[in-house]
Design a protein around this motif. Structure first.
Motif, short mmCIF file in Angstrom:
data_model
loop_
_atom_site.label_atom_id
_atom_site.label_comp_id
_atom_site.label_asym_id
_atom_site.label_seq_id
_atom_site.Cartn_x
_atom_site.Cartn_y
_atom_site.Cartn_z
N GLY A 218 0.91 -1.27 -0.02
CA GLY A 218 -0.04 0.11 0.08
C GLY A 218 0.78 1.30 -0.02
N MET A 219 1.97 1.03 -0.13
CA MET A 219 2.96 2.21 -0.04
C MET A 219 3.66 2.70 -1.34
N MET A 220 3.66 3.88 -1.93
CA MET A 220 3.91 4.06 -3.55
C MET A 220 5.50 4.43 -3.51
N VAL A 221 6.13 3.08 -3.57
CA VAL A 221 7.39 3.06 -3.62
C VAL A 221 8.08 3.39 -4.97
N GLY A 222 7.39 3.72 -5.82
CA GLY A 222 7.78 4.43 -7.17
C GLY A 222 8.06 5.92 -6.99
N LEU A 223 7.86 6.39 -6.08
CA LEU A 223 7.91 7.74 -5.74
C LEU A 223 9.26 8.17 -5.55
N VAL A 224 9.54 9.34 -6.29
CA VAL A 224 10.88 10.09 -6.13
C VAL A 224 10.84 11.30 -5.51
N ALA A 225 11.38 11.51 -4.38
CA ALA A 225 10.93 12.78 -3.43
C ALA A 225 11.67 14.04 -3.91
N ASP A 226 10.90 14.86 -4.48
CA ASP A 226 11.29 16.25 -4.87
C ASP A 226 10.93 17.51 -4.25
N ASN A 227 10.09 17.18 -2.95
CA ASN A 227 9.66 18.37 -2.34
C ASN A 227 9.71 17.97 -0.61
N ALA A 228 9.21 18.80 0.32
CA ALA A 228 9.31 18.56 1.65
C ALA A 228 8.37 17.50 1.97
N LYS A 229 7.15 17.62 1.50
CA LYS A 229 6.14 16.52 1.68
C LYS A 229 6.56 15.17 1.28
N LEU A 230 6.99 14.91 0.30
CA LEU A 230 7.55 14.05 -0.26
C LEU A 230 8.60 13.57 0.19
N ARG A 231 9.44 14.08 0.64
CA ARG A 231 10.80 13.59 1.31
C ARG A 231 10.28 13.12 2.95
N LYS A 261 12.79 3.11 -3.75
CA LYS A 261 13.35 1.63 -4.01
C LYS A 261 14.54 1.33 -3.91
N PRO A 262 15.57 2.03 -4.46
CA PRO A 262 16.87 1.74 -4.05
C PRO A 262 17.25 2.47 -2.96
N ALA A 263 16.59 3.27 -2.15
CA ALA A 263 16.89 3.48 -0.94
C ALA A 263 16.58 2.75 0.10
N VAL A 264 15.61 1.88 0.02
CA VAL A 264 15.39 0.79 0.72
C VAL A 264 16.42 -0.13 0.78
N LEU A 265 16.92 -0.84 -0.30
CA LEU A 265 18.05 -1.55 -0.39
C LEU A 265 19.21 -0.97 0.06
N ILE A 266 19.54 0.29 -0.23
CA ILE A 266 20.63 0.76 0.20
C ILE A 266 20.65 0.82 1.98
N ALA A 267 19.36 1.22 2.22
CA ALA A 267 19.33 1.04 3.91
C ALA A 267 19.63 -0.42 4.52
N ARG A 268 19.37 -1.17 3.64
CA ARG A 268 19.40 -2.67 4.10
C ARG A 268 21.00 -3.20 4.00
N GLY A 269 21.78 -2.23 3.25
CA GLY A 269 23.20 -2.50 3.36
C GLY A 269 23.79 -2.66 1.76
N MET A 270 23.01 -2.35 0.92
CA MET A 270 23.70 -2.59 -0.45
C MET A 270 24.50 -1.21 -0.81
N SER A 271 25.22 -1.15 -1.89
CA SER A 271 25.70 0.17 -2.41
C SER A 271 24.73 0.88 -3.47
N ALA A 272 24.52 1.85 -3.57
CA ALA A 272 23.83 2.44 -4.44
C ALA A 272 23.89 1.64 -6.03
N ASP A 273 25.11 1.46 -6.42
CA ASP A 273 25.32 0.72 -7.87
C ASP A 273 24.47 -0.90 -7.58
N SER A 274 24.75 -1.34 -6.52
CA SER A 274 24.29 -2.75 -6.41
C SER A 274 22.99 -2.79 -6.29
N ALA A 275 22.29 -1.92 -5.60
CA ALA A 275 20.94 -1.41 -5.42
C ALA A 275 20.12 -1.54 -6.91
#
Length: 311
Positions: A218-231, A261-275
């Motif tokens: 139920g979360m819009m994980v395709g989002l790319v945050a570009d304002n305060a609300k979305l961040r 989506k890549p941020a979730v994987l980075i937070a789980r320990g992956m590098s940005a490129d690997s994510a």
């Protein structure tokens, strides 16, 4: 010849102009509710429409929203929300509206009859695109012409209309009939017909987002945050899905340029490129990517089983 339902007089509208304000609003609201109820019967068609939408985007095509008047405004509202909500590239969305997109409060009515202008506008349609033509009457020349030309150019067509047996359905791969009752204000299809159209468009495009892997629990994980609300929204999603602190979520989002989506994987320990590579391997599906992190052997076995069943 009988008038189409969208132009007929509502049996309960007599004397509405003499009612107290609240009583008039009650009748108007009842009309809206009755219109919305018609969407339920169209769910199988909306499912099919959503599948075509997801297929077009996944295969490199575009969504081409077409209409005139208030129907075009409903289509435009759906189209313009897709990049921010589901991360659909704006270049993959085309809006064809009779008379062009409004720049102010003027919206001329005669343009809906301009089938020749529609045919010219439709030259931008390509094979692999999906035309979503919306017309309350189902016979408006502008969207009819767009649908016809789109088919001729190799696009598929979803037609949404509010009159059973509408001519535009004959041009459609998927016909979405929303047989709304006569409008309480006769012919004012921005009311009941527009409400049903907006709901139908919302449902089909949201299911498209789910099918494209842009929704996770139920979360819009395709989002790319570009304002305060979305961040703030993005931070909350990364916290919840990855199970990290707000600070860690912010750090991951910074490395992912605001993409959830890549941020979730980075937070789980992956590098940005690997994510990014893992998301590419899972066609952007975050749940599948997380499954590979949590149990790579099981994920591999599941993929082997799926490939075997496809063969």
């Amino acid at each position: 010849m009988a008038s189409p339902r969208t132009e007929s007089l509502h049996p309960d509208a007599a004397g509405i102009d003499m009612l107290p304000g609240v009583a008039a609003l009650e009748r108007l609201l009842a009309g809206q509710r009755a219109a919305l109820e018609t969407v339920a019967a169209a769910l199988p068609a909306l499912d099919a429409a959503s599948a075509l939408m997801a297929g077009a985007i996944a295969s490199g095509g575009r969504l081409v929203y077409a209409g005139a008047g208030s129907s075009a405004l409903m289509a435009m509202a759906d189209a313009l929300e897709l990049p921010g909500t589901y991360g659909v590239d704006p270049d993959r969305i085309l809006i064809l509206m009779a008379g062009g997109l409004p720049r102010d409060s003027r919206m001329p009515g005669d343009t809906e009859d301009d089938a020749e202008e529609a045919a010219r506008a439709a030259q931008a349609i390509r094979a692999g695109d999906l035309v979503i033509a919306v017309a309350a009457s189902g016979a408006t020349p502008y969207p009819m012409s767009i649908a016809r030309e789109g088919r001729a150019r190799g696009a598929r067509v979803v037609a949404i209309a509010n009159n059973p047996g509408a001519p535009i359905f004959e041009l459609a791969d998927v016909a979405v009939c929303l047989p709304t009752p006569p409008e309480v204000i006769a012919g004012s299809t921005r009311m009941g017909a527009g409400t049903a159209q907006k709901a139908a468009l919302n449902l089909s495009s949201t299911l498209m987002g789910i099918r494209l892997g842009q929704v996770h629990d139920g979360m819009m994980v395709g989002l790319v945050a570009d304002n305060a609300k979305l961040r703030g929204r993005a931070r909350g999603m990364v916290e919840r899905i990855a199970g990290v602190t707000p600070g860690a979520a912010d750090g991951a989002l910074a490395k992912a340029a605001g993409a959830v989506k890549p941020a979730v994987l980075i937070a789980r320990g992956m590098s940005a490129d690997s994510a990014r590579a893992l998301l590419g391997a899972t066609e952007g599906n975050l749940r599948a990517a997380l499954a590979r992190i949590d149990d790579p052997d099981r994920a591999a076995r599941r993929e082997d089983t799926n490939h075997g069943s496809e063969e």
